[in-house]
Structures are given as C-alpha cells and as structure tokens.
Design a protein around this motif. Structure first.
Motif, PDB file in Angstrom:
ATOM      1  N   THR A   1       0.819  -1.206   0.000  1.00  0.00           N
ATOM      2  CA  THR A   1       0.000   0.000   0.000  1.00  0.00           C
ATOM      3  C   THR A   1       0.858   1.264   0.000  1.00  0.00           C
ATOM      4  OG1 THR A   1      -0.095  -0.249   2.378  1.00  0.00           O
ATOM      5  CG2 THR A   1      -2.037  -0.943   1.144  1.00  0.00           C
ATOM      6  N   LYS A   2       2.129   1.115   0.397  1.00  0.00           N
ATOM      7  CA  LYS A   2       2.983   2.296   0.487  1.00  0.00           C
ATOM      8  C   LYS A   2       3.447   2.785  -0.887  1.00  0.00           C
ATOM      9  CE  LYS A   2       4.773   2.266   5.120  1.00  0.00           C
ATOM     10  NZ  LYS A   2       5.901   2.006   5.978  1.00  0.00           N
ATOM     11  N   LYS A   3       3.527   1.836  -1.801  1.00  0.00           N
ATOM     12  CA  LYS A   3       4.003   2.181  -3.125  1.00  0.00           C
ATOM     13  C   LYS A   3       3.039   3.147  -3.824  1.00  0.00           C
ATOM     14  CE  LYS A   3       5.874  -0.466  -6.840  1.00  0.00           C
ATOM     15  NZ  LYS A   3       5.790  -1.775  -7.473  1.00  0.00           N
ATOM     16  N   ALA A   4       3.598   4.004  -4.667  1.00  0.00           N
ATOM     17  CA  ALA A   4       2.755   4.957  -5.378  1.00  0.00           C
ATOM     18  C   ALA A   4       1.751   4.221  -6.250  1.00  0.00           C
ATOM     19  CB  ALA A   4       3.632   5.849  -6.247  1.00  0.00           C
ATOM     20  N   PRO A   5       0.617   4.841  -6.528  1.00  0.00           N
ATOM     21  CA  PRO A   5      -0.394   4.169  -7.353  1.00  0.00           C
ATOM     22  C   PRO A   5       0.132   3.889  -8.761  1.00  0.00           C
ATOM     23  CG  PRO A   5      -1.222   6.240  -6.434  1.00  0.00           C
ATOM     24  CD  PRO A   5       0.221   6.173  -6.139  1.00  0.00           C
ATOM     25  N   GLU A   6      -0.341   2.806  -9.292  1.00  0.00           N
ATOM     26  CA  GLU A   6       0.079   2.475 -10.655  1.00  0.00           C
ATOM     27  C   GLU A   6      -0.816   3.186 -11.644  1.00  0.00           C
ATOM     28  OE1 GLU A   6      -0.505  -1.657 -10.946  1.00  0.00           O
ATOM     29  OE2 GLU A   6       1.070  -2.126  -9.499  1.00  0.00           O
ATOM     30  N   VAL A   7      -0.272   3.421 -12.785  1.00  0.00           N
ATOM     31  CA  VAL A   7      -1.074   4.057 -13.816  1.00  0.00           C
ATOM     32  C   VAL A   7      -1.072   3.155 -15.034  1.00  0.00           C
ATOM     33  CG1 VAL A   7      -1.199   5.985 -15.411  1.00  0.00           C
ATOM     34  CG2 VAL A   7      -0.452   6.359 -13.073  1.00  0.00           C
ATOM     35  N   SER A   8      -2.206   2.956 -15.576  1.00  0.00           N
ATOM     36  CA  SER A   8      -2.210   2.287 -16.860  1.00  0.00           C
ATOM     37  C   SER A   8      -3.151   3.029 -17.772  1.00  0.00           C
ATOM     38  CB  SER A   8      -2.643   0.824 -16.707  1.00  0.00           C
ATOM     39  OG  SER A   8      -3.939   0.791 -16.194  1.00  0.00           O
TER      40      SER A   8
ATOM     41  N   PHE B   1      -5.375  33.134  -5.506  1.00  0.00           N
ATOM     42  CA  PHE B   1      -6.193  32.560  -4.435  1.00  0.00           C
ATOM     43  C   PHE B   1      -5.324  31.654  -3.574  1.00  0.00           C
ATOM     44  CE2 PHE B   1      -6.757  28.167  -5.952  1.00  0.00           C
ATOM     45  CZ  PHE B   1      -6.345  28.304  -7.272  1.00  0.00           C
ATOM     46  N   TRP B   2      -5.740  31.495  -2.326  1.00  0.00           N
ATOM     47  CA  TRP B   2      -4.988  30.668  -1.390  1.00  0.00           C
ATOM     48  C   TRP B   2      -5.415  29.219  -1.595  1.00  0.00           C
ATOM     49  CZ3 TRP B   2      -0.725  31.358   1.179  1.00  0.00           C
ATOM     50  CH2 TRP B   2      -0.379  30.499   2.219  1.00  0.00           C
ATOM     51  N   ALA B   3      -4.441  28.368  -1.897  1.00  0.00           N
ATOM     52  CA  ALA B   3      -4.783  27.011  -2.289  1.00  0.00           C
ATOM     53  C   ALA B   3      -4.062  25.965  -1.447  1.00  0.00           C
ATOM     54  CB  ALA B   3      -4.401  26.806  -3.746  1.00  0.00           C
ATOM     55  N   SER B   4      -4.738  24.853  -1.309  1.00  0.00           N
ATOM     56  CA  SER B   4      -4.079  23.701  -0.712  1.00  0.00           C
ATOM     57  C   SER B   4      -3.862  22.713  -1.845  1.00  0.00           C
ATOM     58  CB  SER B   4      -4.991  23.122   0.375  1.00  0.00           C
ATOM     59  OG  SER B   4      -4.927  21.733   0.375  1.00  0.00           O
ATOM     60  N   GLY B   5      -2.632  22.251  -2.004  1.00  0.00           N
ATOM     61  CA  GLY B   5      -2.346  21.366  -3.122  1.00  0.00           C
ATOM     62  C   GLY B   5      -1.620  20.103  -2.681  1.00  0.00           C
ATOM     63  N   MET B   6      -1.811  19.035  -3.448  1.00  0.00           N
ATOM     64  CA  MET B   6      -1.118  17.792  -3.138  1.00  0.00           C
ATOM     65  C   MET B   6      -0.673  17.145  -4.446  1.00  0.00           C
ATOM     66  SD  MET B   6      -2.489  14.680  -0.872  1.00  0.00           S
ATOM     67  CE  MET B   6      -3.025  13.668  -2.213  1.00  0.00           C
ATOM     68  N   SER B   7       0.606  16.802  -4.520  1.00  0.00           N
ATOM     69  CA  SER B   7       1.114  16.136  -5.718  1.00  0.00           C
ATOM     70  C   SER B   7       1.531  14.715  -5.383  1.00  0.00           C
ATOM     71  CB  SER B   7       2.344  16.873  -6.256  1.00  0.00           C
ATOM     72  OG  SER B   7       1.998  18.183  -6.589  1.00  0.00           O
ATOM     73  N   THR B   8       1.176  13.800  -6.248  1.00  0.00           N
ATOM     74  CA  THR B   8       1.522  12.388  -6.051  1.00  0.00           C
ATOM     75  C   THR B   8       2.195  11.858  -7.318  1.00  0.00           C
ATOM     76  OG1 THR B   8      -0.603  12.275  -4.935  1.00  0.00           O
ATOM     77  CG2 THR B   8       0.549  10.199  -5.251  1.00  0.00           C
ATOM     78  N   PRO B   9       3.318  11.145  -7.175  1.00  0.00           N
ATOM     79  CA  PRO B   9       3.931  10.583  -8.380  1.00  0.00           C
ATOM     80  C   PRO B   9       3.101   9.407  -8.912  1.00  0.00           C
ATOM     81  CG  PRO B   9       5.184   9.976  -6.421  1.00  0.00           C
ATOM     82  CD  PRO B   9       4.070  10.847  -5.950  1.00  0.00           C
ATOM     83  N   LEU B  10       3.059   9.278 -10.214  1.00  0.00           N
ATOM     84  CA  LEU B  10       2.322   8.182 -10.843  1.00  0.00           C
ATOM     85  C   LEU B  10       3.328   7.269 -11.532  1.00  0.00           C
ATOM     86  CD1 LEU B  10      -0.391  10.441 -12.490  1.00  0.00           C
ATOM     87  CD2 LEU B  10      -0.657   9.108 -10.404  1.00  0.00           C
ATOM     88  N   ARG B  11       3.261   5.974 -11.226  1.00  0.00           N
ATOM     89  CA  ARG B  11       4.225   5.024 -11.794  1.00  0.00           C
ATOM     90  C   ARG B  11       3.504   3.868 -12.492  1.00  0.00           C
ATOM     91  NH1 ARG B  11       9.127   6.282  -9.428  1.00  0.00           N
ATOM     92  NH2 ARG B  11       8.955   7.500  -7.504  1.00  0.00           N
ATOM     93  N   ASP B  12       4.189   3.271 -13.435  1.00  0.00           N
ATOM     94  CA  ASP B  12       3.596   2.083 -14.066  1.00  0.00           C
ATOM     95  C   ASP B  12       3.917   0.851 -13.226  1.00  0.00           C
ATOM     96  OD1 ASP B  12       6.187   1.381 -14.549  1.00  0.00           O
ATOM     97  OD2 ASP B  12       6.132   1.807 -16.707  1.00  0.00           O
ATOM     98  N   LYS B  13       3.488  -0.319 -13.699  1.00  0.00           N
ATOM     99  CA  LYS B  13       3.650  -1.537 -12.898  1.00  0.00           C
ATOM    100  C   LYS B  13       5.096  -1.835 -12.561  1.00  0.00           C
ATOM    101  CE  LYS B  13      -0.583  -3.842 -14.141  1.00  0.00           C
ATOM    102  NZ  LYS B  13      -1.257  -4.681 -15.113  1.00  0.00           N
ATOM    103  N   ALA B  14       5.981  -1.454 -13.476  1.00  0.00           N
ATOM    104  CA  ALA B  14       7.401  -1.734 -13.261  1.00  0.00           C
ATOM    105  C   ALA B  14       8.053  -0.682 -12.350  1.00  0.00           C
ATOM    106  CB  ALA B  14       8.120  -1.776 -14.598  1.00  0.00           C
TER     107      ALA B  14
END
Lengths: 121, 381
Positions: free
Chosen positions: B21-28, B121-134
């Motif tokens: 679950t710790k690994k970044a989400p996979e993207v396909s 405007f004052w914003a709250s932002g969150m960035s997450t890396p997206l990785r493939d299966k490998a």
C-alpha cells in the motif's frame, strides 16, 4: 528631581490612560504634555519634548506610521520614543517602526518609570 | 504524451498496487473507462491536474477549469509552474514540490496560486507521483482546493482578537496604574485600613489580568469554546429570560415581549444571549426619555426573527449602514457623551453572520430604532 525638568509628550486617545500616565510622570518630576490627535504629534517642530510615549492604536491614526515619520524627520528623529500597545506582537512592531523601546499593556508604574528614566538621560 | 481526461480512447486509470500500500499508485492507460472519466470530470470543487515527469500539463479536469480559468485546450502542453506566483517561481517552488513528491510519495503545501486572469487565491495542493507496474515514473497527479474563504475567516479571527486585546487591556491598564498611584499615596500617609482594602483590589486586578491573557491566547479561546455547545433551541424563552433580566437592572424601562415562534434555531445559546443583551442594553441606553421597549418574535418559512424597538434618539439616515462597523459610533451618540466603544453591534453582527443569519436596523432620527436579527431554522436531522 533637582536637575532641569525633562518634558514628556504622551500621544494616546484614551483619556484615562493619558490622565493616569500624567499623574505618574508628574509625580516622578517630569513635565507632561499630551495629545489625542495623531496629526499634532507629527507637527512637533520647536520646543521638542525629551521623550515621546506613543500608543500604536489611536482611532484614525496608525502609531506605526507616526513613529516612522517622527524617526525619519529632522527635528524629531533623535527624540527617544516608547511605543505603548496591547498587541502581543508589540516588540516586533516597535522594532520595525524604529521605536527606541516598547511597553506592553497592562504594565506597571515601576516598569514605565524605569524605561523612561533609561532613555531620557 | 497528451492524455486529456475527456478522451475516451486514452483514459488513465489508477489502481492501488496489489503488493504494497505504500508504493505509489500504478497508472495504466486503458480505453473506455467511462466510470473513471465521469469520476474525474464530475469533481467540480477540486482541480485535478495530470503532469508529465517534467511538470508539463497532460490532463486537466472541469474543476481545474473552474478554479484556474484555463480551458483544457489552452493549458495542456504548458508547464504547471505558470500556476505559481512569480515569487514562488523564483524560489523554484514548482520543482521542489515535484521533488518532494518523488522523495516522500506526496508533496503537500498551502500557497498562493495564480489564475489565468492573474488573480490569486490561497490554495491547498497535493502532488503524487504516478508510476507504471514496473515502477517507472510516468508523471504526477496534482489536486488543488481553493482555501480563500478559510484564509479570510482566519484573518477576521486575528483581527477580532487583536481588537478584543486592545479593548480589554486598555481600561485594565489605567485601573492598575491608578491603584498603584493610590497605593503609593496611602503608604505615604500610613493609611493602614485603606491600604489593606487596596491590596485586595490589586489582587483582583492581577487575577483579571491573568484571565484576559489566557482568554486572548488563541488556542485557549478555541478550546474554551468547547465548554459551550452548539444546540438546537427555541428562541422564545431565551428572549423572555434576557428581557426579564435586563428589566430588573433598568427600572426606568418596561420591556414588552410579543409573538412566539415554533421553529428552533441552531447556535451556541450564550452567543445569541449576548446579541439580545446588546440590543436591549442599547435600546435602554439610547432612549433615556422613553419608558417602553418592544420585543417581537416572528418567523417565516425559512427563519426566525427577533426585533427590539426603542423610542429613543434614533440614528441619522446616512449613518445607519455603519452602525455594525467596528469602532463606529454614531455622531449624535458621541455628542450626547454616552459611553461606549462602538464594539457591541460589531460583535453582534459577527455572531449572527457566523450562524448564517441576518442583522438589520431600521431607524428614524428622533423617533427611535428597530434592531433585528434572523436565524435560519435548525435543519431536522
């Protein structure tokens, strides 16, 4: 106080504060003048006081602006100035505005007299 | 690689890694994932932005369009750093945000962002890396929320605290200094009994001083609020009780309460009591020649209204709008040297606004004033 009596100017728009500060300072041997108008304090040209006590929050006037003005202009820039405020950030505000010292409300009579005596030498 | 969210053929789907679950989400990249497309497009409150590895925009949802003002076509292919202020760009914030996301799995912050029309405007932002299966990096997902309203509320709260601080500490300072002067005087004339009484007074001043300091500590104000609970209640009894209490302290006036309400309101009772007390004490104070004050309770489909009518000096037409301003005092009140700081109605209006109600004044100079507030019905859960 046997030496030549020093003059203090109080700029505050709360009449009770002006009254009690006058009583305390006169009791300690100073000559006291006061104003509740931010404009008059800016107009000091001759007969300068030896020290200014300035409230930073007067209705219609920003004490910080007045302080910067006094500290940036010739006849008044060397007059010691103590800022009075209830603001918790008074130390920072006073430093930024160029005041020589500050005193936070509510303060003690002794603290006030000590700060005044130190700057008015 | 351009992957617009609206292109059915090249939709992105995110799946959580099956191994950890710790690994970044996979993207396909899959075709025809209608559910996911609707999900991303349907989110209108949050800007959802897809970036490539270098920070160029490759996906842009309707929420991003609403919040930032760029249409998808206009922004895809451009670098996301244009959403930052010039100052933040100079400080390399966009790059640092992606680096942080890579290092920790997500980059989170609150900052000013710039819309297409250059407004901020004052914003709250969150960035997450997206990785493939490998595990290869494909890009980043960035989610942004507009926090301007919260920022403004915080500012109002800070303003209020600094004002309350001034208003409470100034009279206390003069009381304390007069007491110290008196102490000195009584010591000089050796007035023992007077000194003993004064010492008691000074002890109480110290107590008050500590209390105010505690009260003004922001966190303590917040935790202190926990003692008061938001509840649903009927205004009728609160109005009657407050009227009775004030009538007892001001024998000059009779307070007549008429009308009744059936809907409850939802608020901290003490807050509403404070508003009522303010209206009634004002009514008494500003109608010294009159004997009667009318209080009316009424309601309509949406709200419950309380109005307080006095037959006093009234407020000049041009000054009516300003009576709810902080420190504002009507000219005719000042000339009649009635004491006050111009705070009561300001605080009352802040309280009523907090509960999404309305506060109003009608007045004819020389005839009297009607101050009223309305609160929305408590919603049945």
């Amino acid at each position: 106080m046997s030496k030549a009596r020093k003059k203090i100017m109080i700029a505050d728009d709360d009449s009770a504060i002006v009254d009690v500060l006058t009583l305390i300072l006169e009791d300690a041997g100073y000559i006291v003048e006061s104003t509740d108008d931010g404009r008059t304090i800016k107009d000091i040209k001759e007969d300068c006081p030896d020290l200014i006590l300035l409230d930073i929050w007067m209705v219609g006037f920003d004490g910080r602006v007045i302080c910067k003005y006094l500290k940036g202009n010739e006849p008044t820039k060397d007059i010691p100035l103590i800022m009075i405020s209830a603001n918790k950030d008074i130390k920072e505000i006073a430093m930024k505005a160029g005041a020589d010292d500050f005193i936070a409300k509510p303060f003690d009579r002794q603290d006030l007299l000590a700060k005044v005596a130190q700057l008015i030498k | 690689m351009v992957i617009p969210f609206t292109n059915k053929k090249t939709l992105l789907s995110l799946r959580k890694s099956k191994t950890t679950t710790k690994k970044a989400p996979e993207v396909s990249v899959v075709g025809g994932d209608e559910g996911y497309r609707l999900f991303v497009e349907g989110v209108k409150e949050y800007a959802m932005i897809m970036l490539d590895m270098k920070g160029y925009v490759i996906g842009w949802n309707i929420g991003a369009e609403n919040l930032l003002g760029y249409k998808e076509k206009a922004i895809v292919g451009k670098h996301f750093s244009r959403l930052f202020t010039q100052e933040d760009r100079k400080a390399d914030k966009p790059k640092l945000e992606l680096e942080q996301a890579l290092e920790t799995g997500r980059g989170e912050d609150e900052n000013w962002l710039v819309r297409r029309d250059k407004s901020q405007f004052w914003a709250s932002g969150m960035s997450t890396p997206l990785r493939d299966k490998a595990g290869n990096l494909l890009g980043f997902a960035k989610i942004i929320r507009d926090l301007s309203e919260r920022k403004e509320l915080e500012q109002q709260k800070d303003d209020f605290i600094s004002m309350a601080s001034h208003e409470l500490k100034t009279p206390l300072t003069s009381i304390k200094l007069y007491a110290q002067l008196l102490h000195k005087h009584l010591e000089q004339i050796k007035e023992e009994k007077g000194l003993s009484h004064l010492t008691k007074i000074q002890e109480q001043i110290t107590k008050q001083e500590n209390l105010i300091r505690d009260l003004l500590n922001v966190s303590k104000i917040q935790s202190g609020m926990a003692d008061y609970q938001v509840q649903e209640f009927n205004l009728d009894s609160l109005v009657k009780d407050t009227a009775k209490e004030l009538e007892a302290t001001a024998p000059t006036h009779i307070i007549v309460v008429v009308g009744k309400t059936s809907h409850k309101v939802r608020a901290i009772k003490e807050h509403i009591g404070q508003v009522l007390t303010n209206f009634l004490t004002n009514a008494i104070k500003y109608s010294p020649e009159a004997k009667k004050i009318n209080v009316r309770l009424s309601e309509d489909k949406k709200s419950v209204t309380v109005s307080v009518e006095d037959f006093g000096m009234g407020i000049p037409k041009e000054q009516k709008k300003r009576v709810f301003d902080r420190f504002y005092r009507s000219e005719n009140v000042k000339t009649k040297s009635l004491s006050g700081y111009g705070l009561g109605l300001y605080i009352a209006s802040q309280i009523i606004k907090q509960y999404k109600g309305q506060i109003k004044v009608e007045s004819i100079e020389g005839k009297g004033s009607i101050f009223s507030f309305s609160l929305p019905h408590a919603k049945q859960k």
